[in-house]
Design an enzyme around this catalytic site. Structure first.
Site, PDB file in Angstrom:
ATOM      1  CE  LYS A 212     -12.115  -6.852   6.196  1.00  0.00           C
ATOM      2  NZ  LYS A 212     -11.792  -8.396   6.443  1.00  0.00           N
TER       3      LYS A 212
ATOM      4  CB  CYS B  30      -7.563 -24.679  -3.832  1.00  0.00           C
ATOM      5  SG  CYS B  30      -7.231 -26.484  -3.642  1.00  0.00           S
TER       6      CYS B  30
ATOM      7  CB  THR C 279      -2.798  -9.135  11.796  1.00  0.00           C
ATOM      8  OG1 THR C 279      -3.940  -9.059  11.024  1.00  0.00           O
ATOM      9  CG2 THR C 279      -2.069 -10.274  12.049  1.00  0.00           C
TER      10      THR C 279
ATOM     11  CB  CYS D 272      -4.678 -18.566  -5.161  1.00  0.00           C
ATOM     12  SG  CYS D 272      -3.420 -18.080  -3.819  1.00  0.00           S
ATOM     13  CG  HIS D 273      -6.617 -21.716  -7.800  1.00  0.00           C
ATOM     14  ND1 HIS D 273      -5.908 -21.367  -9.123  1.00  0.00           N
ATOM     15  CD2 HIS D 273      -5.410 -22.068  -7.066  1.00  0.00           C
ATOM     16  CE1 HIS D 273      -4.556 -21.689  -8.965  1.00  0.00           C
ATOM     17  NE2 HIS D 273      -4.535 -22.123  -7.764  1.00  0.00           N
TER      18      HIS D 273
ATOM     19  CG  ASP E 223     -12.057 -11.723   8.017  1.00  0.00           C
ATOM     20  OD1 ASP E 223     -11.067 -11.014   8.599  1.00  0.00           O
ATOM     21  OD2 ASP E 223     -11.931 -11.367   6.526  1.00  0.00           O
TER      22      ASP E 223
ATOM     23  CD  GLU F  67      -7.915 -13.493   7.657  1.00  0.00           C
ATOM     24  OE1 GLU F  67      -6.976 -12.781   7.325  1.00  0.00           O
ATOM     25  OE2 GLU F  67      -9.045 -13.174   8.146  1.00  0.00           O
TER      26      GLU F  67
ATOM     27  CD1 TRP G 107      -7.685  -3.164   1.243  1.00  0.00           C
ATOM     28  CD2 TRP G 107      -6.915  -1.393   0.362  1.00  0.00           C
ATOM     29  NE1 TRP G 107      -7.708  -3.310  -0.066  1.00  0.00           N
ATOM     30  CE2 TRP G 107      -7.235  -2.208  -0.670  1.00  0.00           C
ATOM     31  CE3 TRP G 107      -6.451  -0.109   0.087  1.00  0.00           C
ATOM     32  CZ2 TRP G 107      -6.920  -1.968  -1.905  1.00  0.00           C
ATOM     33  CZ3 TRP G 107      -6.291   0.131  -1.141  1.00  0.00           C
ATOM     34  CH2 TRP G 107      -6.628  -0.692  -2.076  1.00  0.00           C
TER      35      TRP G 107
ATOM     36  NE  ARG H  70      -3.604  -2.205   1.784  1.00  0.00           N
ATOM     37  CZ  ARG H  70      -3.202  -3.326   2.931  1.00  0.00           C
ATOM     38  NH1 ARG H  70      -2.560  -3.075   3.836  1.00  0.00           N
ATOM     39  NH2 ARG H  70      -3.585  -4.666   2.600  1.00  0.00           N
TER      40      ARG H  70
HETATM   41 CA    CA Z   1      -8.874 -10.384   8.315  1.00  0.00          CA
END
Ligand code: CA
Length: 710
Positions: A352, A631, A261, A634-635, A325, A205, A415, A143
């Site tokens: 969020k 998976c 985090t 990413c996918h 989350d 995560e 963000w 960022r």
């Molecule tokens: Ca998170």
């Protein structure tokens, strides 16, 4: 690198053929650049420059420049652009000092340009190993950089903090800023506070324990560190704040890190000498498997520490007992606002969970919370304490049923930087109206690799669950919201068809700039939200624009490049967006310029041509569960990828059991970032995943045929 009016798609090759000349120029320009930025300069935030991620220490992203304004913005045109060599999500806000523009790109690279014409002065590549991606939730993004004295600071995806010579791009020092490079990443922009570089980390995560840390800007030596969640109780706590926080936890959270985090927001307030920062979700998302109970301080909170020592000052938790989350990492903006007849020094936060919070900066006292999007996870916010009343149905681990939440894991606001205009008193929020299905995973245990969220992403993403999947899709759109802070209500909004639009810049020229998912960079009037100008970017824009002035000429710059999050940029929800292709570029505009981008390559029409179905229903279900866990990040969920990573429904690798095994377990594509999952998956799992992928490809092929027939 290319001037207005000429072809602007420039290849890196042509840049480096002139490397020697550029190096000489960098040294010459460097003598001016070495004037050095001080903390006082950042605090003063000169109108012509952009010296820190959020422009000023209060992170308002409000520019006093007026040369570009509502009266002439229609004449804005492309002055120069630079094609980037990383076709992934671009999230950085450039900095400008002494006519030099510094920007980070995907894979934590840094470029320095002549801010007036785009000449590349230097480029730095930290050579982040591509397999780092497997522990980054949300793409290989970065960022931004920090600027102090004669140095540029960047955090790298693999957890290093690097100081570069601002004139040459050469490394001055580099330290590993994270506890280990397996569970932690860095995507956020460092901030400079009193000669120190302040940075957090990502990984809630995975198996991260959140913290914020300050490093000496000269040497890289750690000055202080404050954890956001307690560690192993058997080892004792670092401070009273951790002992207190531990009373709000149960179970064995520390064995998976705990989360919390500090991956984005860090705001320094010189008036109180406090550093305010936001913290991420508790982990795993689903609290049940680890016996997690209680509020889980200081997750999903705004926390303040003393800027000199890192000592705890106060906290305000926005989402107690998080299971959705709901990171509180969205950028924190500080402003002086008259609220209920009283001038207040307030932190303005729109995380969020879907509410705009006003918090007293000095004391942390809760002042107000109002929803800025539809919210169903909470039924009320206590007007005195700010504590939400949680909808019992939203505790999905207790009901055992899927929960379609508004907002969801992508957040009502993530963000993408907000902007606060001192002229209008409005906060401009790039908002998502995003539904997300949660369901508790059965028999979940932590693993050494992959997402640790203990939810069942496979079942809720299956096309058989039309109601859930289509429900989430129907709930998901976007909006640019102008929020009247003093009166705590919406002033105006622009509805957008897709979520995940860009960050925002506001200016004293009564303008608001924002790029969007559809692939346009747009200027609106700040007071009314009238659309005044637009430029086609050919790709979704997620980064925030910034503005600067050199020799009296005002420029507006923005990074374009779609990506950055797994549940919107990929997967079923990605079909909502119109511009999922990634053409990564830095775009810089000024009045009267008329640069053109080269036409993008024609979109390739992918035709589904899968092998015949294999496997039993039980095998396919097992494959779906394993795919969802290991998976899909990413996918894409339900095996529908954007164009950042291979869409496995189309991949030749699913035709052969051995070919898929070599990739998934054998690590055959390790150098491309696809690590071996043999620590978590067996050969039978790999074959089950193959059966699921073939099943999904055939399912969608049939769907396409049906749609074509209608
Ligand atoms: Ca998170």
């Amino acid at each position: 690198m290319a001037m207005a009016g000429t072809t602007l798609r420039t290849r890196w090759g042509s840049v480096f053929t002139a490397a020697t000349a550029l190096a000489l120029m960098a040294v010459q320009t460097g003598s001016a650049a070495l004037a050095g930025v001080t903390g006082a300069d950042i605090a003063a935030s000169p109108a012509d420059e952009w010296l820190s991620y959020g422009r000023d220490y209060g992170e308002q992203r409000f520019s006093p420049l007026t040369a570009i304004n509502t009266g002439n913005v229609a004449q804005l045109g492309l002055a120069w652009s630079s094609d980037l060599d990383t076709a992934r999500g671009q999230e950085a806000t450039p900095l400008v000092h002494n006519g030099v523009l510094y920007v980070s790109t995907a894979w934590s690279k840094v470029h320095a340009y002549d801010a007036t014409n785009g000449k590349l002065l230097w480029a730095y590549d930290p050579q982040v190993p591509r397999e780092t991606l497997v522990r980054a939730c949300c793409d290989a993004v970065n960022r931004g950089v920090a600027l102090y004295q004669n140095r540029i600071y960047v955090g790298t995806l693999d957890g290093r903090l690097v100081a570069l010579n601002a004139a040459t791009g050469k490394v001055v020092w580099s330290v590993v800023a994270v506890p280990n490079q397996h569970d932690y990443t860095i995507t956020g922009a460092p901030r400079i506070v009193k000669g120190r570089v302040v940075i957090g980390e990502g990984g809630a995560e995975y198996r991260a324990r959140g913290y914020i840390a300050a490093f000496d800007a000269q040497t890289g030596k750690l000055a202080w560190k404050f954890h956001t969640v307690p560690g192993d109780p058997h080892k004792g706590y670092e401070n009273k704040a951790m002992a207190r926080a531990a009373k709000t936890w149960a179970g064995n959270w520390w064995t998976v890190g705990g989360g919390g985090t500090v991956w984005d927001s860090i705001t320094y307030d010189p008036a109180t000498n406090l550093i305010l920062f936001g913290t991420g979700n508790a982990e795993p998302w689903n609290p049940a498997p680890m016996g997690r109970k209680g509020d889980n301080l200081f997750t999903s909170s705004v926390v303040a520490v003393n800027a000199d020592t890192g000592a705890y000052a106060w906290h305000f938790q926005e989402t107690p007992e998080d299971r959705w989350d709901f990171d509180s990492d969205a950028q924190i903006t500080i402003a002086d606002v008259v609220i209920d007849g009283q001038l207040r020094h307030v932190a303005i936060h729109a995380p969020k969970n879907g509410h705009v919070y006003l918090i007293d900066v000095k004391t942390g006292k809760f002042l107000s919370a109002k929803p800025f999007v539809p919210v169903n996870w909470a039924t009320a916010i206590d007007p005195v304490t700010g504590r939400p009343t949680v909808n019992p149905d939203a505790r999905y681990e207790k009901t055992g049923k899927p929960w379609l939440s508004a907002p969801g894991a992508a957040g009502a606001h993530s963000w993408q930087p907000q902007s606060y205009s001192q002229a209008t008193g409005y906060l401009y929020i790039p908002a998502n109206l995003a539904g997300f299905p949660y369901m508790a995973a059965k028999g979940w245990k932590p693993s050494a690799i992959g997402f640790q969220n203990a939810t069942d992403g496979a079942t809720v993403a299956m096309p058989a669950n039309t109601q859930i999947r289509e429900g989430a899709k129907a709930m998901t759109t976007g909006a640019l919201i102008a929020w009247d802070v003093a009166n705590q209500r919406q002033a105006w909004r622009v509805d957008q068809p897709s979520p995940w639009n860009g960050g925002v810049l506001s200016t004293a020229g009564n303008l608001v700039f924002q790029g969007n998912a559809e692939g346009n960079f747009v200027a609106y009037s700040a007071d009314k939200g009238d659309k005044l100008w637009s430029f086609p970017t050919q790709t979704g824009v997620i980064a925030a624009p910034m503005t600067y002035s050199v020799r009296g000429q005002q420029y507006v710059a923005v990074l374009a490049g779609w990506g950055g999050v797994w549940d919107i940029a990929t997967g079923v929800l990605a079909q909502k967006g119109a511009a999922t292709h990634n053409f990564s570029r830095l775009l810089v505009f000024r009045l009267g310029a008329n640069g053109q981008l080269a036409a993008p390559p024609p979109p390739s029409k992918m035709v589904l041509d899968p092998p015949a179905p294999i496997g039993t229903p039980a095998q396919i279900a097992r494959g779906a569960a394993q795919y969802g866990r290991y998976c899909s990040v990413c996918h894409g969920d339900a095996a529908v990828a954007g164009d950042l990573n291979p869409d496995l429904r189309h991949s030749g690798v699913i035709a052969s059991a051995e070919a898929l095994r070599l990739v998934v377990l054998g690590g055959q594509l390790h150098s491309a970032g696809m690590v071996s999952f043999k620590s978590a998956l067996t050969p039978a799992d790999a074959e089950a995943i193959r059966a699921y992928l073939i099943h999904r490809a055939n399912e969608d092929k049939a769907l396409e045929a049906k749609m074509a027939a209608n």
